[in-house]
Design an enzyme around this catalytic site. Structure first.
Site, PDB file in Angstrom:
ATOM      1  CD  GLN A 186       7.343   4.027  -2.403  1.00 43.80           C
ATOM      2  OE1 GLN A 186       7.904   5.123  -2.362  1.00 43.80           O
ATOM      3  NE2 GLN A 186       6.043   3.903  -2.613  1.00 43.80           N
ATOM      4  CB  ILE A 242      -0.975   0.022   1.193  1.00 47.95           C
ATOM      5  CG1 ILE A 242      -0.211  -0.072   2.519  1.00 47.95           C
ATOM      6  CG2 ILE A 242      -1.980  -1.095   1.062  1.00 47.95           C
ATOM      7  CD1 ILE A 242      -1.126   0.053   3.739  1.00 47.95           C
ATOM      8  CD  GLU A 243      -0.814   5.492   1.378  1.00 50.60           C
ATOM      9  OE1 GLU A 243      -0.450   6.355   0.531  1.00 50.60           O
ATOM     10  OE2 GLU A 243      -1.964   5.440   1.844  1.00 50.60           O
ATOM     11  N   GLY A 244       1.889   2.863  -2.529  1.00 48.51           N
ATOM     12  CA  GLY A 244       2.942   2.680  -3.518  1.00 48.51           C
ATOM     13  C   GLY A 244       3.754   1.444  -3.211  1.00 48.51           C
TER      14      GLY A 244
END
Length: 377
Positions: A362, A355-357
Site C-alpha cells: 500500500q 491480506i488484500e495487499g
C-alpha cells in the site's frame, strides 16, 4: 422485489450481531464456519451494494458501514461477507450475460459461496509469478497448479481461478469460473492460523481440471483486468474490518479502565491510561473518515479512488494493530489471557495488515502517486 432500505439493512445487521455474539468464542475455538450468518448477511443485500445496480446515493459507504459493524462483533463473519462480495466482483463486471444471469444472483444472496484463487506458493504480491497453467483443448481448458491462501476453501462451491494462458507475465493470465466439486479439484488441509480461525483458509490443488471455454470471465490473457475489479473494493472492505475491530478493542479498554481501581481510583483517571484511550478514539475516527472519503470517491467514479483506497487500508489496519495492542496493555495481565477477547483481536489485527495487499505494498501504491504530483497539486 424491492431491495432493503439503508435503515432496514443496518437493522438486519444489528440482528445478525445479536445472534452472532454468543457463538464467537466457541466457533473460533472449534474453527466452525458461520455459514448461516454469512447467508443472512448476504440476503440483506450487502453484496448487491457493490455488484448490483445502485439503489442509494453512497452504496459503498453503506456496505463498509455494515462490514464495520459486523467486525465489532466477529471479524471472521465480517471478512467472510467481504470475501463473498469480492468473489462476485469480476463476474459482475466482466462475465458473459449467461454467466451473470445463472451465477451472480446465487453469489449475491449467499446461496452459493464463492472464493478467489489468485495467490500461489511463489506468487504473493508479485502476481507475474503465477504458475498455474490453463491449456486449451478443443472447447475447454485444462487447469493444473496450486493456489494458496484461499479464503472459503472447503466451503466455497464456486472458484474464480486465475491461471496462465501465455508466457506474457501479467498479460498472460486468464480468469476461469470453476466448480469446486469438479473432478481434479482437491482442497488441502486447513492452514493453522493465529486468528480468524472460523474462516477456513487452505491451498487448493488443480489436477487436469476441465473447464469449458464459455466459463472464461472477461477476455483470455486479460485476467489481471478482472482482478483489478476487486482489488480496490478489497482494500476498502479490509479497512472497514479494521475500523470495526479497533472500535471493539477501544470499547472494551474503556469499560475496563472505568471498572478497574488501583490506588483508590479508577485507572481511567490516570493520565497514562486516559491518553492511550484518547489516542485510540482519535485514530479510529480518522481511519473511519478516510475510509468513507475513499468510499465516496469510488461511488462517484473519481480519479483518486485507487490512492484513497490504499491510504484507507494502510491507515485503518495500522490503527487496528496499534489500538488492539494498547487495549491489551490497558487490561494488563488480564489482557494477555484467553478469558479476554482483546488478545484475540490483537492476533486478528495482524492479519489485516497482510491480506488484500500488505501495508508495504500500500505504501508503494501511495508513493507511486506522489511521483505524479506537481507543485500545484
Amino acid at each position: 422485489m424491492s431491495r432493503p432500505s439503508h435503515a432496514e439493512i443496518m437493522a438486519g445487521v444489528e440482528r445478525i450481531v445479536r445472534d452472532a455474539a454468543p457463538l464467537v468464542d466457541d466457533h473460533e475455538r472449534r474453527e466452525v464456519f458461520p455459514e448461516e450468518l454469512v447467508r443472512r448477511a448476504c440476503a440483506l443485500g450487502l453484496p448487491d451494494l457493490v455488484v448490483g445496480e445502485p439503489t442509494c446515493a453512497e452504496p459503498t459507504s453503506l456496505f463498509c458501514g455494515a462490514i464495520e459493524r459486523l467486525a465489532t462483533c466477529w471479524l471472521a463473519l465480517a471478512e467472510s461477507v467481504h470475501l463473498q462480495t469480492l468473489a462476485a466482483c469480476g463476474l459482475a463486471e466482466f462475465g458473459s450475460e449467461d454467466l451473470r444471469a445463472r451465477v451472480l444472483p446465487k453469489l449475491a444472496t449467499g446461496d452459493l459461496i464463492g472464493a478467489n484463487c489468485l495467490s500461489e506458493p511463489p506468487a504473493g504480491s508479485d502476481l507475474s509469478l503465477i504458475e498455474t497453467a490453463a491449456t486449451r483443448h478443443g472447447d475447454a481448458y485444462v487447469l493444473n497448479g496450486v493456489k494458496s491462501w484461499v479464503g472459503h476453501a472447503g466451503v466455497a462451491g464456486l472458484l474464480n481461478v486465475y491461471a496462465r494462458t501465455s508466457n506474457a507475465g501479467l498479460g498472460g493470465i486468464t480468469c476461469f469460473l470453476v466448480d469446486a466439486g469438479a473432478d481434479g479439484v482437491q482442497v488441502m488441509p486447513r492452514v493453522a492460523k493465529m486468528g480468524v480461525r472460523a474462516l477456513p483458509t487452505a491451498q487448493i490443488r488443480f489436477t487436469d481440471v476441465a473447464v469449458p471455454a464459455v466459463r472464461v470471465v472477461g477476455r483470455v490473457n486479460r485476467g489481471m483486468v478482472v482482478a483489478q475489479s476487486f482489488f480496490i473494493q478489497g482494500r476498502l472492505g479490509i479497512a472497514a474490518c479494521a475500523v470495526g475491530l479497533a472500535q471493539a478493542a477501544m470499547r472494551r479498554a474503556v469499560t475496563y479502565a472505568r471498572q478497574r481501581r488501583q490506588f483508590s481510583s479508577e485507572i481511567m483517571g490516570f493520565q497514562g491510561i486516559s491518553f492511550l484511550l484518547a489516542d485510540m478514539s482519535v485514530e479510529i475516527e480518522a481511519a473511519r473518515q478516510l475510509l468513507h472519503r475513499a468510499c465516496r470517491e469510488r461511488d462517484a467514479g473519481g480519479p483518486d479512488t485507487e490512492l484513497l483506497a490504499a491510504q484507507a487500508k494502510l491507515f485503518a489496519t495500522d490503527t487496528a494493530m496499534k489500538v488492539t495492542t494498547n487495549a491489551v496493555q490497558v487490561l494488563g495481565a488480564y489482557g494477555y489471557t484467553t478469558d479476554e477477547p482483546v488478545e484475540r483481536w490483537m492476533r486478528e489485527a495482524k492479519l489485516l495488515q497482510i491480506i488484500e495487499g500488505t501495508n508495504q505494498i500500500q505504501r508503494v501504491a501511495v508513493a507511486s502517486r506522489l511521483h505524479k504530483f506537481t507543485g500545484e497539486n
